[in-house]
Design a protein around this motif. Structure first.
Motif, PDB file in Angstrom:
ATOM      1  N   LEU A 185       1.059  -1.176  -0.023  1.00  0.00           N
ATOM      2  CA  LEU A 185       0.099  -0.017   0.085  1.00  0.00           C
ATOM      3  C   LEU A 185       1.045   1.203  -0.219  1.00  0.00           C
ATOM      4  CD1 LEU A 185      -3.074  -0.837   2.366  1.00  0.00           C
ATOM      5  CD2 LEU A 185      -3.082  -0.141   0.068  1.00  0.00           C
ATOM      6  N   ARG A 229      -8.380  -3.775 -10.579  1.00  0.00           N
ATOM      7  CA  ARG A 229      -7.449  -2.471 -10.979  1.00  0.00           C
ATOM      8  C   ARG A 229      -6.388  -3.179 -11.670  1.00  0.00           C
ATOM      9  NH1 ARG A 229     -11.036  -1.231  -7.735  1.00  0.00           N
ATOM     10  NH2 ARG A 229     -11.981   0.825  -7.600  1.00  0.00           N
ATOM     11  N   LEU A 258      -1.629   6.933  -4.501  1.00  0.00           N
ATOM     12  CA  LEU A 258      -3.079   6.884  -4.857  1.00  0.00           C
ATOM     13  C   LEU A 258      -3.685   8.467  -4.847  1.00  0.00           C
ATOM     14  CD1 LEU A 258      -4.336   4.429  -2.074  1.00  0.00           C
ATOM     15  CD2 LEU A 258      -4.057   4.042  -4.398  1.00  0.00           C
ATOM     16  N   ASP A 259      -4.562   8.742  -5.727  1.00  0.00           N
ATOM     17  CA  ASP A 259      -5.319   9.963  -6.014  1.00  0.00           C
ATOM     18  C   ASP A 259      -6.755   9.841  -5.841  1.00  0.00           C
ATOM     19  OD1 ASP A 259      -5.854  12.494  -6.670  1.00  0.00           O
ATOM     20  OD2 ASP A 259      -5.586  12.134  -8.870  1.00  0.00           O
ATOM     21  N   HIS A 260      -7.184  10.270  -4.762  1.00  0.00           N
ATOM     22  CA  HIS A 260      -8.593  10.240  -4.335  1.00  0.00           C
ATOM     23  C   HIS A 260      -9.072   8.696  -4.319  1.00  0.00           C
ATOM     24  CE1 HIS A 260      -8.488  14.421  -6.127  1.00  0.00           C
ATOM     25  NE2 HIS A 260      -9.556  14.731  -5.251  1.00  0.00           N
ATOM     26  N   GLY A 261      -8.126   7.880  -3.607  1.00  0.00           N
ATOM     27  CA  GLY A 261      -8.414   6.662  -3.316  1.00  0.00           C
ATOM     28  C   GLY A 261      -8.097   5.637  -4.574  1.00  0.00           C
ATOM     29  N   GLU A 262      -7.706   6.121  -5.662  1.00  0.00           N
ATOM     30  CA  GLU A 262      -7.362   5.289  -6.893  1.00  0.00           C
ATOM     31  C   GLU A 262      -6.062   5.482  -7.190  1.00  0.00           C
ATOM     32  OE1 GLU A 262      -9.444   3.267  -8.511  1.00  0.00           O
ATOM     33  OE2 GLU A 262     -11.132   3.456  -6.975  1.00  0.00           O
ATOM     34  N   TRP A 292     -10.708  -5.366  -4.917  1.00  0.00           N
ATOM     35  CA  TRP A 292     -10.356  -3.925  -5.337  1.00  0.00           C
ATOM     36  C   TRP A 292      -9.002  -4.088  -5.894  1.00  0.00           C
ATOM     37  CZ3 TRP A 292      -6.615  -0.867  -4.434  1.00  0.00           C
ATOM     38  CH2 TRP A 292      -6.684   0.737  -4.617  1.00  0.00           C
TER      39      TRP A 292
END
Length: 211
Positions: free
Chosen positions: A71, A114, A76-80, A110
């Protein structure tokens, strides 16, 4: 297996050995001259990447710590994920696997969803890495009892594994297919699939020199 985590870690460790610098003040007696590189350019100035630490924790069986490291290595950008490279997809795949091993099915899905999208976009849907990410995703959905969603994915990746993959790829997918058929009451077909899976598992063990 150039992209296998163990191969990548070994490659990284070899680079570390080649670039270690030991100050004369701490060098053991008898190794004062010429025993290791001494120029400033050989010093290690960067910390170990979080993704590499995650792979080391994974190999050590520390899935909780591996998850944290994977992680941390993701931007990440706004959770993505902010990037969609093959390297990020590989990290997402490993993140999904360690989450699956901890029983975190939704969180695993999740990451694997992706990873599959990224591999498909960067390498194509027929690429073996794309197929493996899809296979992992299908297995997670089988574990969650979502057989209707898993079956099309299994049917799509099985031919790819049979032509490009190895016996483990085929065996795991056949086993998932058997679980799907068993859940729908097609027990005879499920048994045949399990038997085929067992045959491929045996081939994989023989190839690895297992008794």
């Amino acid at each position: 297996f150039d992209q296998h985590p163990l191969t990548r870690v070994r490659r990284w460790l070899a680079d570390v050995v080649d670039t270690i610098h030991l100050e004369d003040s701490v060098r053991p007696e008898g190794l004062a001259d010429g025993s290791s590189p001494s120029t400033e350019g050989t010093r290690i100035t960067q910390r170990i990447p979080s993704s590499i630490l995650g792979q080391l924790y994974l190999m050590a069986g520390r899935m909780d710590q591996a998850e944290v490291m994977f992680l941390q290595s993701l931007r990440l950008d706004h959770g993505e994920p902010a990037d969609s490279s093959a390297e990020v997809a590989e990290t997402l795949t490993l993140l999904g696997l360690v989450r699956e091993m901890q029983g975190k099915v939704d969180a695993a899905e999740w990451a694997l969803l992706r990873a599959h999208r990224m591999f498909a976009e960067t390498a194509g849907a027929e690429d073996l890495r794309s197929a493996r990410a899809a296979g992992h995703l299908a297995r997670v959905r089988v574990c969650a009892g979502r057989f209707g969603e898993a079956e099309p994915m299994v049917l799509r990746v099985l031919p790819i594994f049979e032509t490009q993959g190895n016996d483990v790829d085929v065996a795991v997918t056949l086993n998932d297919f058997g679980l799907i058929r068993q859940a729908t009451g097609a027990h005879v077909e499920a048994i045949a699939l399990f038997e085929r899976a067992a045959g491929h598992f045996e081939k994989a063990e023989q190839a690895q020199g297992s008794p």
